[in-house]
Design an enzyme around this catalytic site. Structure first.
Site, PDB file in Angstrom:
ATOM      1  N   GLU A  35      48.704  42.794  32.622  1.00 38.31           N
ATOM      2  CA  GLU A  35      49.506  42.111  31.584  1.00 38.31           C
ATOM      3  C   GLU A  35      50.747  42.948  31.245  1.00 38.31           C
ATOM      4  O   GLU A  35      51.832  42.408  31.018  1.00 38.31           O
ATOM      5  CB  GLU A  35      48.686  41.866  30.312  1.00 38.31           C
ATOM      6  CG  GLU A  35      47.466  40.966  30.484  1.00 38.31           C
ATOM      7  CD  GLU A  35      47.794  39.586  31.031  1.00 38.31           C
ATOM      8  OE1 GLU A  35      48.959  39.173  30.995  1.00 38.31           O
ATOM      9  OE2 GLU A  35      46.861  38.923  31.532  1.00 38.31           O
ATOM     10  N   TRP A  65      53.161  42.159  33.825  1.00 40.97           N
ATOM     11  CA  TRP A  65      53.876  40.882  33.612  1.00 40.97           C
ATOM     12  C   TRP A  65      55.111  41.121  32.734  1.00 40.97           C
ATOM     13  O   TRP A  65      56.165  40.546  32.938  1.00 40.97           O
ATOM     14  CB  TRP A  65      52.970  39.849  32.918  1.00 40.97           C
ATOM     15  CG  TRP A  65      52.171  39.001  33.868  1.00 40.97           C
ATOM     16  CD1 TRP A  65      50.832  39.098  34.111  1.00 40.97           C
ATOM     17  CD2 TRP A  65      52.658  37.912  34.694  1.00 40.97           C
ATOM     18  NE1 TRP A  65      50.467  38.152  35.038  1.00 40.97           N
ATOM     19  CE2 TRP A  65      51.569  37.406  35.409  1.00 40.97           C
ATOM     20  CE3 TRP A  65      53.913  37.333  34.898  1.00 40.97           C
ATOM     21  CZ2 TRP A  65      51.678  36.344  36.308  1.00 40.97           C
ATOM     22  CZ3 TRP A  65      54.030  36.266  35.797  1.00 40.97           C
ATOM     23  CH2 TRP A  65      52.921  35.783  36.485  1.00 40.97           C
ATOM     24  N   TRP A  81      64.488  15.368  30.795  1.00 42.66           N
ATOM     25  CA  TRP A  81      63.758  15.881  29.626  1.00 42.66           C
ATOM     26  C   TRP A  81      63.992  14.976  28.414  1.00 42.66           C
ATOM     27  O   TRP A  81      65.060  14.390  28.261  1.00 42.66           O
ATOM     28  CB  TRP A  81      64.233  17.301  29.270  1.00 42.66           C
ATOM     29  CG  TRP A  81      63.936  18.344  30.307  1.00 42.66           C
ATOM     30  CD1 TRP A  81      64.840  18.997  31.083  1.00 42.66           C
ATOM     31  CD2 TRP A  81      62.650  18.846  30.688  1.00 42.66           C
ATOM     32  NE1 TRP A  81      64.207  19.894  31.914  1.00 42.66           N
ATOM     33  CE2 TRP A  81      62.860  19.823  31.699  1.00 42.66           C
ATOM     34  CE3 TRP A  81      61.339  18.588  30.290  1.00 42.66           C
ATOM     35  CZ2 TRP A  81      61.818  20.517  32.308  1.00 42.66           C
ATOM     36  CZ3 TRP A  81      60.300  19.288  30.900  1.00 42.66           C
ATOM     37  CH2 TRP A  81      60.545  20.233  31.878  1.00 42.66           C
ATOM     38  N   ASN A 124      47.852  34.276  23.563  1.00 45.88           N
ATOM     39  CA  ASN A 124      48.493  33.945  24.840  1.00 45.88           C
ATOM     40  C   ASN A 124      48.004  32.618  25.439  1.00 45.88           C
ATOM     41  O   ASN A 124      48.808  31.792  25.867  1.00 45.88           O
ATOM     42  CB  ASN A 124      48.261  35.082  25.842  1.00 45.88           C
ATOM     43  CG  ASN A 124      48.929  34.793  27.170  1.00 45.88           C
ATOM     44  OD1 ASN A 124      50.136  34.586  27.242  1.00 45.88           O
ATOM     45  ND2 ASN A 124      48.138  34.729  28.229  1.00 45.88           N
ATOM     46  N   TRP A 130      61.948  22.387  27.718  1.00 45.79           N
ATOM     47  CA  TRP A 130      61.300  23.666  27.398  1.00 45.79           C
ATOM     48  C   TRP A 130      62.185  24.541  26.515  1.00 45.79           C
ATOM     49  O   TRP A 130      61.692  25.381  25.760  1.00 45.79           O
ATOM     50  CB  TRP A 130      60.916  24.413  28.681  1.00 45.79           C
ATOM     51  CG  TRP A 130      62.045  24.649  29.646  1.00 45.79           C
ATOM     52  CD1 TRP A 130      62.463  23.823  30.641  1.00 45.79           C
ATOM     53  CD2 TRP A 130      62.926  25.782  29.694  1.00 45.79           C
ATOM     54  NE1 TRP A 130      63.534  24.364  31.311  1.00 45.79           N
ATOM     55  CE2 TRP A 130      63.848  25.572  30.752  1.00 45.79           C
ATOM     56  CE3 TRP A 130      63.033  26.954  28.949  1.00 45.79           C
ATOM     57  CZ2 TRP A 130      64.852  26.493  31.074  1.00 45.79           C
ATOM     58  CZ3 TRP A 130      64.028  27.864  29.266  1.00 45.79           C
ATOM     59  CH2 TRP A 130      64.916  27.624  30.318  1.00 45.79           C
ATOM     60  N   TRP A 173      57.774  30.427  28.903  1.00 48.75           N
ATOM     61  CA  TRP A 173      58.152  29.009  28.798  1.00 48.75           C
ATOM     62  C   TRP A 173      58.456  28.419  30.163  1.00 48.75           C
ATOM     63  O   TRP A 173      58.044  27.298  30.474  1.00 48.75           O
ATOM     64  CB  TRP A 173      59.335  28.837  27.832  1.00 48.75           C
ATOM     65  CG  TRP A 173      58.800  28.674  26.444  1.00 48.75           C
ATOM     66  CD1 TRP A 173      58.648  29.656  25.512  1.00 48.75           C
ATOM     67  CD2 TRP A 173      58.252  27.479  25.865  1.00 48.75           C
ATOM     68  NE1 TRP A 173      58.058  29.151  24.383  1.00 48.75           N
ATOM     69  CE2 TRP A 173      57.809  27.811  24.570  1.00 48.75           C
ATOM     70  CE3 TRP A 173      58.104  26.176  26.310  1.00 48.75           C
ATOM     71  CZ2 TRP A 173      57.214  26.882  23.721  1.00 48.75           C
ATOM     72  CZ3 TRP A 173      57.515  25.237  25.474  1.00 48.75           C
ATOM     73  CH2 TRP A 173      57.081  25.592  24.199  1.00 48.75           C
TER      74      TRP A 173
END
Ligand code: FAD
Length: 539
Positions: A340, A343, A373, A408, A426, A449
């Site tokens: 993590e 990331w 969108w 998360n 988004w 996102w």
């Protein structure tokens, strides 16, 4: 240590102490690195100051206009404000450095102030840690030019990541990894074969301190810094309260919750790391996906403003791994937690490689033209306020609004619901998260996102859309989290809360819970999923 400087750091007339008898003065510019230990720029500056017999002062700019432009949440600004007096005390008592905090609403004000501070106070060298977002890079480049005109050095160090952006490249050359797994393998390998450097600053020997001559909007003692920061925070709060889109947030309650959950300062952050590594890391792989357990480290708020170093996090986890599992010992829980942290590095690498992301562009650019969108404000408000009729989504959004934090797993669920079930752009969700999150951070937020919206690098495939009801049954089996945040659903069995059909029946006229003050699901997941997939399949 890797650094960038506006000259080569050598032969600078201002830094040759033999040239003149007057003492040298150096300046540490704190930004998102509000700590003393393992602060790369701070350590480098203090070491150099002791070699050159120079004094060191420190500065931090409160930049409310800029923060507002970046949608920085009130809880994050509050966290910074609470941290500064503690940093001032630590700097003074441990390193013999005085911190000045100055109100400089925008980045252009910072450039102006810093340039005149250096001139007025005979400062010949400024050091800071790199920031990787667009406006921050622009500000630093302009300042570099300004300072160079007066032969003032401006040196920046890579500090935000465990391994600096652009340092992990593919084996066949120098292109960047676009997929996390090979990036992670190389990242781990690099760390395994080299010793990670921690940089602790020595106390500054030179006592010839200068009190930075600066404007009246500045403070030099912990008490004055507290007062100035609180005044700025009050103004920031008033500005945000005027925004219609945030009327549903109980700002005072959110601040109280965030203050309780995140005591300020480096010691608090280190204590949290110690406790997590001692108590929770060994169950991380299993428990991290269960929101009500609070089994993750909750260090992101500290990492975001830099009150703890990511390298320290990595080292502590590695030490436990070695102690409990030996040199070659693999441990899924600890490995997972370290991944993590990787990331976090990965998304910073991606940002530096693709600066266009800062201009609100999708990583997969074709999705910007292909996907139609939605910008439906009613739908968006239902999502923001936690009134979609999907229990896990609503509970997560109400938790975010009440505390400034979201787990998360729930970030993924709510982001997918917004972008796939409601097909809303988004970028609206990304912005809303920034406005609420205490750990709001451009690279990780944008990465998360774009992962959820299937527009990012190594993102979720567009056809793999999470069903928010099944997610509830997998990750909140007994609906403990849902019922904590949606007390109006306390009497509804978990099995009903985790089924769209059952919820519709239970809430419909004549249903078992028809009187519950809660809306029916606003979309049918199955048909919304089909529509979203069709959008992504368009040529
Ligand atoms: C839509 C979305 C938006 C997000 N926005 C942010 C954000 O603004 N700021 C932020 O710090 N994280 C963000 N994340 C990542 C992640 O949700 C948080 O870092 C994590 O929930 C923080 O909790 P923790 O500190 O207990 O994490 P832990 O599980 O204990 O993880 C340790 C640390 O690793 C890093 N980390 C963990 N997961 C990720 C991840 N997926 N991406 C990048 N870094 C990660 C964080 O720094 C975290 O503190 C986002 C994820 C998604 C899906």
């Amino acid at each position: 240590m890797s650094k960038t400087t506006n000259n080569n750091g050598s032969n600078n007339k201002n830094n040759d102490s033999s040239d003149s008898d007057s003492p040298l003065h150096y300046l540490m510019w704190f930004r998102r690195d509000l700590r003393i230990h393992d602060n790369t720029a701070l350590a480098a500056l203090c070491e150099r100051a002791n070699e050159d017999n120079a004094s060191v002062s420190a500065i931090f700019f409160l930049t409310p206009e800029q923060w507002q432009q970046h949608d920085t949440s009130l809880v994050q600004v509050d966290h910074i404000a609470r941290t500064l007096p503690i940093l001032a005390k630590d700097l003074k008592s441990q390193l013999n450095i005085t911190l000045t905090v100055q109100l400089c609403p925008s980045f252009s004000d910072c450039i102006e102030s810093l340039t005149s501070l250096c001139k007025d106070n005979d400062i010949s060298c400024v050091m800071a840690n790199h920031e990787y977002e667009g406006n921050e890079i622009g500000r630093d480049e302009q300042l570099c030019e300004q300072l160079a005109k007066d032969d003032i050095e401006f040196v920046r160090w890579h500090d935000q990541c465990i391994l600096p952006p652009l340092s992990i490249t593919t084996n066949d050359g120098d292109s960047m990894y676009k997929v996390f797994t090979p990036f992670y393998k190389k990242w781990r390998h690099t760390l395994d074969v080299s010793t990670i450097q921690m940089h602790d600053a020595p106390a500054v020997d030179c006592d010839d301190k200068i009190e930075l001559k600066s404007s009246k909007n500045s403070a030099h003692t912990a008490d004055d810094i507290k007062a100035l920061s609180e005044e700025m925070l009050g103004d920031y709060q008033k500005t945000l309260q005027k925004e219609d889109s945030l009327q549903h947030i109980d700002i005072k309650a959110q601040l109280t919750a965030a203050r309780d959950a995140y005591p300020a300062g480096e010691s608090a952050a280190c204590q949290r790391l110690d406790e997590f590594v001692a108590d929770d890391i060994n169950d991380y792989d299993v428990s991290r996906d269960v929101p009500h357990l609070h089994a993750t480290s909750q260090l992101s708020a500290y990492l975001t403003i830099g009150t703890i170093s990511p390298r320290l996090c990595y080292l502590q986890a590695s030490k436990v791994q070695e102690k409990l599992h030996g040199n070659d010992g693999d441990n899924e829980d600890i490995d997972r937690w370290i991944s993590e942290l990787a990331w976090r590095d990965f998304y910073r690498h991606v940002l530096v490689d693709k600066p266009n992301l800062i201009r609100h562009k999708a990583y997969k650019e074709d999705t910007d033209t292909k996907v139609s969108w939605s910008y439906d404000d009613d739908d968006f408000q239902a999502w923001c306020t936690g009134k979609t009729g999907v229990p896990l989504v609503d509970a997560a959004m109400r938790c975010l609004n009440a505390t400034g934090f979201m787990h998360n797993r729930l970030r993924m669920v709510t982001a997918m619901f917004l972008t796939k079930d409601l097909l809303i752009d988004w970028r609206l969700g990304e912005r809303y998260f920034r406005q609420q999150l205490i750990d709001g951070d451009f690279a990780s937020n944008n990465g998360g996102w774009q992962w959820s919206a299937s527009t990012g690098t190594d993102s979720a495939p567009y056809f793999r859309i999470m069903n928010p009801f099944s997610q509830g049954s997998t990750h909140d089996k007994k609906a403990i989290f849902i019922k904590t945040w949606l007390p109006e659903l306390k009497d509804i069995p978990a099995s009903t809360l985790h089924s769209e059909d059952k919820m519709r029946k239970a809430l419909a006229k004549g249903g078992d819970f028809a009187n519950a003050d809660y809306p029916a699901p606003m979309v049918e997941h199955k048909s919304a999923r089909k529509l979203a997939i069709a959008e992504f399949k368009k040529e």
